[in-house]
Motif scaffolding. Structure first.
Motif, short mmCIF file in Angstrom:
data_model
loop_
_atom_site.label_atom_id
_atom_site.label_comp_id
_atom_site.label_asym_id
_atom_site.label_seq_id
_atom_site.Cartn_x
_atom_site.Cartn_y
_atom_site.Cartn_z
N VAL A 149 -8.47 -4.43 2.07
CA VAL A 149 -7.85 -3.35 1.31
C VAL A 149 -7.01 -2.75 2.20
O VAL A 149 -7.17 -2.42 3.35
CB VAL A 149 -8.96 -2.53 0.89
CG1 VAL A 149 -8.32 -1.14 0.01
CG2 VAL A 149 -9.97 -2.97 -0.21
N ALA A 150 -5.50 -2.67 1.57
CA ALA A 150 -4.61 -1.98 2.31
C ALA A 150 -4.14 -0.83 1.59
O ALA A 150 -3.83 -0.78 0.38
CB ALA A 150 -3.33 -2.95 2.24
N LEU A 152 -3.83 -0.77 -2.51
CA LEU A 152 -3.97 0.62 -3.21
C LEU A 152 -3.02 1.80 -2.72
O LEU A 152 -2.64 1.58 -1.61
CB LEU A 152 -5.43 0.99 -3.06
CG LEU A 152 -6.49 -0.02 -3.45
CD1 LEU A 152 -7.89 0.52 -3.33
CD2 LEU A 152 -6.18 -0.01 -5.07
N ASN A 153 -2.66 2.46 -3.60
CA ASN A 153 -1.73 3.63 -3.32
C ASN A 153 -2.59 4.73 -2.23
O ASN A 153 -3.51 5.16 -2.67
CB ASN A 153 -1.38 4.37 -4.78
CG ASN A 153 -0.45 5.49 -4.25
OD1 ASN A 153 0.06 5.73 -3.23
ND2 ASN A 153 0.28 5.96 -5.43
N GLY A 154 -2.03 4.91 -1.26
CA GLY A 154 -2.75 5.74 -0.29
C GLY A 154 -2.38 7.16 -0.65
O GLY A 154 -2.75 7.85 0.39
N ILE A 155 -1.65 7.36 -1.54
CA ILE A 155 -1.43 8.85 -1.81
C ILE A 155 -2.25 9.59 -2.84
O ILE A 155 -2.19 8.87 -4.08
CB ILE A 155 0.12 9.18 -2.21
CG1 ILE A 155 0.84 8.80 -0.90
CG2 ILE A 155 0.46 10.54 -2.71
CD1 ILE A 155 2.57 8.74 -1.04
N GLY A 156 -2.79 10.71 -2.88
CA GLY A 156 -3.68 11.08 -3.71
C GLY A 156 -4.85 11.83 -3.02
O GLY A 156 -5.07 12.02 -1.86
N GLY A 157 -5.57 12.26 -3.89
CA GLY A 157 -6.96 12.76 -3.37
C GLY A 157 -8.11 11.95 -2.75
O GLY A 157 -8.10 10.72 -3.04
N ILE A 158 -8.34 12.31 -1.43
CA ILE A 158 -9.53 11.53 -0.82
C ILE A 158 -10.34 10.78 -1.61
O ILE A 158 -10.69 9.74 -1.57
CB ILE A 158 -10.03 12.38 0.41
CG1 ILE A 158 -9.06 12.50 1.39
CG2 ILE A 158 -11.30 11.65 1.10
CD1 ILE A 158 -9.38 13.80 2.54
N PHE A 197 -7.07 -2.02 5.92
CA PHE A 197 -5.83 -1.93 6.70
C PHE A 197 -5.06 -0.65 6.07
O PHE A 197 -5.20 -0.27 4.83
CB PHE A 197 -4.99 -3.13 6.46
CG PHE A 197 -4.88 -4.01 7.51
CD1 PHE A 197 -6.04 -4.29 8.22
CD2 PHE A 197 -4.00 -4.96 7.73
CE1 PHE A 197 -5.94 -4.98 9.44
CE2 PHE A 197 -3.68 -5.99 9.09
CZ PHE A 197 -4.88 -5.71 9.76
N GLY A 198 -4.23 -0.12 6.95
CA GLY A 198 -3.25 0.87 6.60
C GLY A 198 -2.34 1.45 7.66
O GLY A 198 -2.83 1.35 8.75
N PRO A 199 -1.28 1.71 7.46
CA PRO A 199 -0.32 2.02 8.41
C PRO A 199 -0.89 3.30 9.05
O PRO A 199 -1.54 3.97 8.39
CB PRO A 199 0.94 2.35 7.87
CG PRO A 199 0.64 2.50 6.29
CD PRO A 199 -0.31 1.78 6.30
N PRO A 200 -0.30 3.83 10.27
CA PRO A 200 -0.71 5.00 10.82
C PRO A 200 -0.33 6.13 10.04
O PRO A 200 0.68 6.26 9.43
CB PRO A 200 0.06 5.12 12.36
CG PRO A 200 0.41 3.77 12.47
CD PRO A 200 0.64 3.01 11.23
N VAL A 218 -11.10 2.35 -3.83
CA VAL A 218 -11.54 1.52 -2.84
C VAL A 218 -12.90 0.77 -2.99
O VAL A 218 -13.18 -0.57 -3.09
CB VAL A 218 -11.55 1.88 -1.36
CG1 VAL A 218 -12.04 0.91 -0.31
CG2 VAL A 218 -10.22 2.41 -1.03
N CYS A 219 -13.99 1.83 -3.53
CA CYS A 219 -15.21 1.24 -3.80
C CYS A 219 -15.28 -0.02 -5.19
O CYS A 219 -15.86 -0.66 -5.06
CB CYS A 219 -16.18 2.24 -4.14
SG CYS A 219 -16.48 3.23 -2.70
N ALA A 220 -14.12 0.59 -5.98
CA ALA A 220 -14.39 -0.44 -7.29
C ALA A 220 -13.57 -1.51 -6.77
O ALA A 220 -14.37 -2.86 -7.67
CB ALA A 220 -13.29 0.41 -8.31
N VAL A 221 -12.74 -1.83 -5.75
CA VAL A 221 -12.40 -2.96 -5.55
C VAL A 221 -13.61 -3.96 -4.87
O VAL A 221 -13.80 -4.99 -5.05
CB VAL A 221 -11.22 -3.05 -4.56
CG1 VAL A 221 -10.79 -4.39 -3.70
CG2 VAL A 221 -9.90 -2.65 -5.19
#
Length: 203
Positions: free
Chosen positions: A112-113, A170-176, A7-10, A183-186
């Motif tokens: 994961v959001a 998870l924080n969606g701000i940062g390097g791709i 999940f993630g907002p637009p 995300v993979c760790a989760v």
């Protein structure tokens, strides 16, 4: 079988992360919007029913969407797993999805959001709107409405998966690549806890 709800907002970068996860874990991408369009294009019974409702300005009921997901699961029996995009968005949908997956001897591994503040989302989408040709990426009022709807829907579904110990924000701000690693760790943590070898390691 590894099944993930991302999940993630637009504007949160969900599309980018989805593609990386699909490649890394060899998953099949299940977007409810894509499924609807494909069923309508193929003229299936479900597609014709959905088109009739949409032409009348009505929402497509959960049972029709679940039917399309069931069809996709049956068409991809050899898949390593699925990443669900845009579904479930309500608790009844999440409950129905669990029931459907149980029929296929499967479950949701984790949800994961990606979390990004509203002002950052607005800035990203307005920037994207300069090249996307999407009207809803060019109108700040529409952008803020989309974010509000997402936040309202996700809060309910997050609670549902949190009760199953499957929800992670998870924080969606940062390097791709940095976000992808988190995300993979989760996902790998959930796979290990379930007594399974992390999916990517089996390929």
């Amino acid at each position: 079988m590894l099944n993930i709800v991302l999940f993630g907002p637009p504007g949160a970068g969900k599309g980018t992360q989805s593609q990386k996860l699909i490649a890394h874990y060899h998953l099949v991408h299940l977007s409810t919007g894509d499924l609807l369009r494909a069923q309508i294009a193929q003229g299936t019974e479900l597609g014709l029913r959905a088109k009739k409702l949409m032409d009348e300005g009505l929402l497509v009921p959960d049972e029709v969407v679940i039917g399309m997901i069931d069809s996709a699961l049956n068409d991809n029996k050899a898949a390593a797993g699925f990443i669900f995009d845009g579904f479930p968005r309500t608790v009844p949908q999440a409950e129905r999805l669990d029931q459907l997956l149980a029929q296929h001897q499967a479950t949701i591994g984790c949800m994961v959001a990606l979390e990004v503040g509203e002002e950052e989302l607005v800035a990203r989408l307005l920037e994207r709107g300069k090249t996307s040709n999407r009207p809803d990426d060019q109108d700040e009022t529409k952008i803020r409405r989309r974010v509000m709807v997402y936040n309202t829907e996700t809060a309910q579904v997050a609670g549902y998966y949190a009760a199953q110990h499957k929800f992670h924000a998870l924080n969606g701000i940062g390097g791709i690549d940095d976000i992808f690693g988190q995300v993979c760790a989760v996902i790998d943590q959930h796979q290990t806890a379930a007594g399974k070898t992390p999916a990517a390691a089996t390929k």
